[in-house]
Write an enzyme that holds these catalytic residues in place. Structure first.
Site, PDB file in Angstrom:
ATOM      1  N   PRO A 149      15.274 -57.395 -18.504  1.00  0.00           N
ATOM      2  CA  PRO A 149      15.389 -56.049 -17.937  1.00  0.00           C
ATOM      3  C   PRO A 149      14.061 -55.581 -17.326  1.00  0.00           C
ATOM      4  O   PRO A 149      13.059 -56.296 -17.367  1.00  0.00           O
ATOM      5  CB  PRO A 149      15.718 -55.221 -19.173  1.00  0.00           C
ATOM      6  CG  PRO A 149      14.931 -55.877 -20.261  1.00  0.00           C
ATOM      7  CD  PRO A 149      14.856 -57.336 -19.935  1.00  0.00           C
ATOM      8  N   TRP A 150      14.070 -54.345 -16.833  1.00  0.00           N
ATOM      9  CA  TRP A 150      12.898 -53.842 -16.112  1.00  0.00           C
ATOM     10  C   TRP A 150      11.921 -53.073 -16.987  1.00  0.00           C
ATOM     11  O   TRP A 150      10.862 -52.684 -16.537  1.00  0.00           O
ATOM     12  CB  TRP A 150      13.324 -52.956 -14.934  1.00  0.00           C
ATOM     13  CG  TRP A 150      14.391 -51.940 -15.264  1.00  0.00           C
ATOM     14  CD1 TRP A 150      15.718 -52.033 -14.964  1.00  0.00           C
ATOM     15  CD2 TRP A 150      14.236 -50.695 -15.965  1.00  0.00           C
ATOM     16  NE1 TRP A 150      16.399 -50.931 -15.439  1.00  0.00           N
ATOM     17  CE2 TRP A 150      15.513 -50.092 -16.053  1.00  0.00           C
ATOM     18  CE3 TRP A 150      13.141 -50.024 -16.529  1.00  0.00           C
ATOM     19  CZ2 TRP A 150      15.724 -48.864 -16.679  1.00  0.00           C
ATOM     20  CZ3 TRP A 150      13.363 -48.803 -17.153  1.00  0.00           C
ATOM     21  CH2 TRP A 150      14.635 -48.239 -17.221  1.00  0.00           C
ATOM     22  N   LYS A 174      15.595 -65.147 -14.826  1.00  0.00           N
ATOM     23  CA  LYS A 174      15.821 -64.166 -13.763  1.00  0.00           C
ATOM     24  C   LYS A 174      15.305 -62.817 -14.233  1.00  0.00           C
ATOM     25  O   LYS A 174      15.884 -62.202 -15.140  1.00  0.00           O
ATOM     26  CB  LYS A 174      17.316 -64.043 -13.443  1.00  0.00           C
ATOM     27  CG  LYS A 174      17.539 -63.188 -12.197  1.00  0.00           C
ATOM     28  CD  LYS A 174      18.951 -62.693 -12.062  1.00  0.00           C
ATOM     29  CE  LYS A 174      19.200 -61.436 -12.842  1.00  0.00           C
ATOM     30  NZ  LYS A 174      18.352 -60.295 -12.455  1.00  0.00           N
ATOM     31  N   PRO A 175      14.206 -62.340 -13.646  1.00  0.00           N
ATOM     32  CA  PRO A 175      13.740 -60.993 -14.018  1.00  0.00           C
ATOM     33  C   PRO A 175      14.638 -59.936 -13.382  1.00  0.00           C
ATOM     34  O   PRO A 175      15.460 -60.257 -12.520  1.00  0.00           O
ATOM     35  CB  PRO A 175      12.330 -60.943 -13.415  1.00  0.00           C
ATOM     36  CG  PRO A 175      12.307 -61.967 -12.330  1.00  0.00           C
ATOM     37  CD  PRO A 175      13.370 -62.988 -12.632  1.00  0.00           C
ATOM     38  N   SER A 227      21.260 -54.011 -20.936  1.00  0.00           N
ATOM     39  CA  SER A 227      22.174 -52.994 -21.460  1.00  0.00           C
ATOM     40  C   SER A 227      23.346 -53.643 -22.201  1.00  0.00           C
ATOM     41  O   SER A 227      23.698 -54.794 -21.958  1.00  0.00           O
ATOM     42  CB  SER A 227      22.709 -52.156 -20.298  1.00  0.00           C
ATOM     43  OG  SER A 227      23.444 -52.996 -19.426  1.00  0.00           O
ATOM     44  N   THR A 230      26.114 -54.865 -19.733  1.00  0.00           N
ATOM     45  CA  THR A 230      25.905 -56.190 -19.132  1.00  0.00           C
ATOM     46  C   THR A 230      25.991 -57.274 -20.206  1.00  0.00           C
ATOM     47  O   THR A 230      26.502 -58.365 -19.941  1.00  0.00           O
ATOM     48  CB  THR A 230      24.539 -56.254 -18.410  1.00  0.00           C
ATOM     49  OG1 THR A 230      24.430 -55.128 -17.545  1.00  0.00           O
ATOM     50  CG2 THR A 230      24.391 -57.512 -17.593  1.00  0.00           C
ATOM     51  N   GLU A 248      20.044 -59.075 -26.668  1.00  0.00           N
ATOM     52  CA  GLU A 248      19.204 -57.961 -27.143  1.00  0.00           C
ATOM     53  C   GLU A 248      19.565 -56.764 -26.284  1.00  0.00           C
ATOM     54  O   GLU A 248      19.174 -56.687 -25.120  1.00  0.00           O
ATOM     55  CB  GLU A 248      17.712 -58.306 -26.984  1.00  0.00           C
ATOM     56  CG  GLU A 248      17.254 -59.491 -27.805  1.00  0.00           C
ATOM     57  CD  GLU A 248      17.215 -59.218 -29.301  1.00  0.00           C
ATOM     58  OE1 GLU A 248      17.303 -58.042 -29.704  1.00  0.00           O
ATOM     59  OE2 GLU A 248      17.110 -60.191 -30.057  1.00  0.00           O
ATOM     60  N   CYS A 282      14.023 -49.555 -25.795  1.00  0.00           N
ATOM     61  CA  CYS A 282      15.301 -49.656 -26.515  1.00  0.00           C
ATOM     62  C   CYS A 282      15.176 -49.195 -27.966  1.00  0.00           C
ATOM     63  O   CYS A 282      16.181 -48.876 -28.592  1.00  0.00           O
ATOM     64  CB  CYS A 282      15.816 -51.083 -26.449  1.00  0.00           C
ATOM     65  SG  CYS A 282      14.554 -52.282 -26.859  1.00  0.00           S
ATOM     66  N   GLU A 379      22.683 -43.925 -24.272  1.00  0.00           N
ATOM     67  CA  GLU A 379      21.283 -44.234 -23.995  1.00  0.00           C
ATOM     68  C   GLU A 379      20.853 -43.486 -22.735  1.00  0.00           C
ATOM     69  O   GLU A 379      21.424 -43.706 -21.673  1.00  0.00           O
ATOM     70  CB  GLU A 379      21.181 -45.733 -23.711  1.00  0.00           C
ATOM     71  CG  GLU A 379      20.282 -46.475 -24.631  1.00  0.00           C
ATOM     72  CD  GLU A 379      20.046 -47.907 -24.172  1.00  0.00           C
ATOM     73  OE1 GLU A 379      20.821 -48.473 -23.396  1.00  0.00           O
ATOM     74  OE2 GLU A 379      19.035 -48.449 -24.632  1.00  0.00           O
TER      75      GLU A 379
HETATM   76  P1  NAD Z   1      20.814 -54.175 -17.190  1.00  0.00           P
HETATM   77  O1  NAD Z   1      21.817 -54.639 -18.179  1.00  0.00           O
HETATM   78  O2  NAD Z   1      21.278 -53.334 -16.068  1.00  0.00           O
HETATM   79  O3  NAD Z   1      20.099 -55.441 -16.505  1.00  0.00           O
HETATM   80  C1  NAD Z   1      19.423 -56.396 -17.268  1.00  0.00           C
HETATM   81  C2  NAD Z   1      19.374 -57.692 -16.487  1.00  0.00           C
HETATM   82  O4  NAD Z   1      20.681 -58.198 -16.315  1.00  0.00           O
HETATM   83  C3  NAD Z   1      18.783 -57.560 -15.092  1.00  0.00           C
HETATM   84  O5  NAD Z   1      18.003 -58.703 -14.824  1.00  0.00           O
HETATM   85  C4  NAD Z   1      20.026 -57.541 -14.215  1.00  0.00           C
HETATM   86  O6  NAD Z   1      19.798 -57.966 -12.891  1.00  0.00           O
HETATM   87  C5  NAD Z   1      20.913 -58.515 -14.947  1.00  0.00           C
HETATM   88  N1  NAD Z   1      22.348 -58.370 -14.692  1.00  0.00           N
HETATM   89  C6  NAD Z   1      23.022 -57.248 -14.331  1.00  0.00           C
HETATM   90  N2  NAD Z   1      24.349 -57.523 -14.217  1.00  0.00           N
HETATM   91  C7  NAD Z   1      24.505 -58.842 -14.535  1.00  0.00           C
HETATM   92  C8  NAD Z   1      25.627 -59.707 -14.621  1.00  0.00           C
HETATM   93  N3  NAD Z   1      26.865 -59.282 -14.338  1.00  0.00           N
HETATM   94  N4  NAD Z   1      25.421 -60.986 -14.973  1.00  0.00           N
HETATM   95  C9  NAD Z   1      24.187 -61.444 -15.270  1.00  0.00           C
HETATM   96  N5  NAD Z   1      23.064 -60.663 -15.194  1.00  0.00           N
HETATM   97  C10 NAD Z   1      23.236 -59.377 -14.830  1.00  0.00           C
HETATM   98  O7  NAD Z   1      19.661 -53.488 -18.026  1.00  0.00           O
HETATM   99  P2  NAD Z   1      18.349 -52.744 -17.463  1.00  0.00           P
HETATM  100  O8  NAD Z   1      18.793 -51.428 -16.940  1.00  0.00           O
HETATM  101  O9  NAD Z   1      17.579 -53.676 -16.593  1.00  0.00           O
HETATM  102  O10 NAD Z   1      17.475 -52.551 -18.797  1.00  0.00           O
HETATM  103  C11 NAD Z   1      17.615 -51.489 -19.655  1.00  0.00           C
HETATM  104  C12 NAD Z   1      18.476 -51.883 -20.838  1.00  0.00           C
HETATM  105  O11 NAD Z   1      17.865 -52.952 -21.559  1.00  0.00           O
HETATM  106  C13 NAD Z   1      18.635 -50.778 -21.842  1.00  0.00           C
HETATM  107  O12 NAD Z   1      19.977 -50.721 -22.262  1.00  0.00           O
HETATM  108  C14 NAD Z   1      17.734 -51.202 -22.999  1.00  0.00           C
HETATM  109  O13 NAD Z   1      18.087 -50.662 -24.238  1.00  0.00           O
HETATM  110  C15 NAD Z   1      17.886 -52.676 -22.953  1.00  0.00           C
HETATM  111  N6  NAD Z   1      16.761 -53.350 -23.636  1.00  0.00           N
HETATM  112  C16 NAD Z   1      16.982 -53.904 -24.866  1.00  0.00           C
HETATM  113  C17 NAD Z   1      15.943 -54.519 -25.554  1.00  0.00           C
HETATM  114  C18 NAD Z   1      16.170 -55.141 -26.907  1.00  0.00           C
HETATM  115  O14 NAD Z   1      15.284 -55.840 -27.379  1.00  0.00           O
HETATM  116  N7  NAD Z   1      17.307 -54.932 -27.550  1.00  0.00           N
HETATM  117  C19 NAD Z   1      14.677 -54.572 -24.978  1.00  0.00           C
HETATM  118  C20 NAD Z   1      14.488 -54.005 -23.725  1.00  0.00           C
HETATM  119  C21 NAD Z   1      15.544 -53.401 -23.057  1.00  0.00           C
END
Ligand code: NAD
Length: 492
Positions: A149-150, A174-175, A227, A230, A248, A282, A379
């Site tokens: 994630p970002w 993949k970032p 998230s 996802t 995670e 998170c 969230e």
């Molecule tokens: P996101 O789920 O939108 O995206 C995360 C990643 O998944 C990105 O690289 C995105 O491009 C990719 N992605 C999106 N759709 C996909 C698909 N259909 N198939 C495969 N990859 C896909 O999350 P975000 O908005 O980037 O990050 C914020 C979220 O991350 C929050 O919910 C936060 O709580 C969570 N987070 C959790 C932890 C933990 O350790 N539990 C740590 C950091 C962030």
């Protein structure tokens, strides 16, 4: 205008510059660089190269693998200041957070995995079956697809790469599309410092590239942080091939303050825990529950301290919290606060957009929000926190666990027995007592319930990236073993 820096993908030994997407500086709202845009074909190529590289990597002795990883740590450390600056520019984090927190902590994490891989655990070899010796091997899985994630781009990349590489795997990572810079730099530094090519491959892009990684027949494990929404999709994509997944996911951490707590310490802790990384964390404290008797004292002090948090440019000295990562994120946060206001929930602090360029949002405190309101349930991922009240321990437990999430939480009390009871009763992967946020490379991080499956960091993470194998040796050399009688009978 100066030509913008372009960040390529890293596939094997090659820097690949197909496609181009703008990267926006959250502090200014201006484009500061461009990044390559990967495709399914790039995923295919990266997985093929990773598969080959992994075979050789897995044959190295533990000591050799450890030495290669430690050398990579040194190379990253030599560039840590530059990495911190890039991370701050790309994500909007204050420099003090990236310089003192994210980058050194991530390198420490990689060092931990480089060390712990030399002492892998399992049942001792022995005669569990009479006349035989059983032993455990931990085999690598193969090619691991990692998706990050970002909110902590560099740290999340290392949390995946560390245990995956230590266990003898290769990685295609993949970032997040908007924060790829430090993951790309990490892979470039690895190549420049002589780390074997093909073990760290970076393919950029969004959901399409992520799905190609999840469904590729040769990625045998998907390690995802992001998230919950996802995460559920990733689990679906991984299931037809029964791929291993670690997920995670999101969190909505409770922060429970009893009247017998050091309320001043709790108020300080709440400021740090709610606004760290502008609340885009998170494990951030998002639901503060305070026992009735201490409610006013806590809330007044929390508001006072929150007013002192300096929101500003990530590179300015004294900045405590920077902008949110994007305008999209800011609009999402703003939407939750506006909805709460319309529902009559009291906004005790903040809630107004500042008139400045960049995606800033101030510390915001909502008070006495109904348990079923979206600001309590979902969230928000911004510096917005709800402060609600409770009467006794039973109610505190009920409220703390009243969420589909279960990543982290804290309890504030000076009563040791209460702290013991609460930490056992709270359904979350990390429980802090009289603090909230500190984590350690040696200790696991991961969720209960819809916050995920599996662990990052610690020896538990190394286990996630291995397959346990039972190897059975015959000790006797007899052609006919006693147990053969169950098939051949006594006569033959
Ligand atoms: P996101 O789920 O939108 O995206 C995360 C990643 O998944 C990105 O690289 C995105 O491009 C990719 N992605 C999106 N759709 C996909 C698909 N259909 N198939 C495969 N990859 C896909 O999350 P975000 O908005 O980037 O990050 C914020 C979220 O991350 C929050 O919910 C936060 O709580 C969570 N987070 C959790 C932890 C933990 O350790 N539990 C740590 C950091 C962030």
């Amino acid at each position: 205008m100066d030509k913008l820096i372009h960040y390529p993908m890293v596939i094997g030994e090659e820097l690949v510059s197909t496609g181009s997407e703008d990267l926006v500086d959250p502090a200014t709202g201006q484009v500061f660089a461009t990044v390559a845009l990967g495709s399914k074909a790039d995923v295919d190529q990266a997985v093929g190269i990773a598969k080959q590289a992994q075979v050789t990597w897995a044959t190295l002795s533990y000591g050799e693998r450890s030495a290669a990883l430690l050398k990579l740590c040194d190379a990253l450390e030599a560039k840590s200041e530059e990495l911190a600056r890039l991370e701050s520019q790309n994500s909007g984090k204050p420099l003090k957070l990236t310089v003192e927190g994210d980058i050194p902590f991530a390198i420490d994490n990689l060092r931990y995995f480089a060390s712990v891989l030399r002492r892998q655990e399992g049942a001792a070899a022995g005669s569990y079956i009479g006349g035989y010796t059983s032993m455990i091997r931990r085999e690598p899985i193969g090619v691991v697809g990692a998706i990050t994630p970002w909110n902590y781009p560099f740290m999340m990349a290392i949390w995946k790469l560390g245990p995956a590489l230590a266990a003898g795997n290769a990685v295609v990572i993949k970032p997040a599309p908007n924060t790829p810079v430090t993951t790309i730099e990490l892979a470039k530094i690895a190549l420049d410092s002589g780390f074997p090519a093909g073990l760290i491959n970076v393919v950029t892009g969004g959901a399409e590239v992520g799905e190609a990684i999840c469904t590729h027949p040769n990625t045998r494990m998907i390690s995802f942080t992001g998230s919950t929404r996802t995460g559920k999709r990733i689990a679906e994509l991984a299931s037809p091939m029964v791929k291993r997944v670690t997920l995670e996911l999101g969190g909505k951490a409770p922060f429970v303050v009893f009247a017998d707590a050091d309320v001043e310490a709790a108020a300080h802790g709440a400021v740090a825990a709610s606004y760290v990384n502008s609340g885009q964390d998170c494990t951030a404290a998002t639901r503060i529950y305070v026992q009735n008797e201490a409610f006013d004292q806590f809330l007044n002090r929390f508001i006072d301290l929150s007013k002192q948090v300096k929101v500003g440019n990530p590179f300015e000295e004294g900045t405590d919290i920077g902008p949110l990562v994007s305008e999209t994120q800011r609009l999402k946060v703003k939407g939750y606060v506006e909805e709460a206001r319309q529902q009559g929930i009291k906004v005790a602090l903040g809630g107004e957009l500042p008139e400045s360029e960049g995606f800033y949002y101030p510390p915001t405190i909502l008070v006495d929000a109904p348990e079923d309101s979206n600001c309590v349930r979902e969230e928000i991922f911004g510096p917005v926190v709800v402060v609600n009240r409770f009467s006794d321990e039973a109610e505190a437990i009920k409220l703390a666990n009243n969420t589909p999430y279960g990543l982290a939480g804290s309890v504030w009390t000076l009563n040791v027995q209460r702290a013991m009871r609460m930490s056992a009763a709270m359904e979350c992967g990390t429980v802090w007592v009289n603090d909230h946020i500190p984590i350690a490379s040696e200790m696991p991080h991961g969720g209960f319930k819809e916050s995920g499956i599996g662990k990052d960091m610690s020896y538990y993470a190394l286990e996630e990236y291995t397959v346990v194998k039972h190897v059975v040796f015959d000790n006797t050399g007899e052609q006919r073993k006693p147990w053969h009688a169950v098939v051949l009978g006594e006569a033959n």
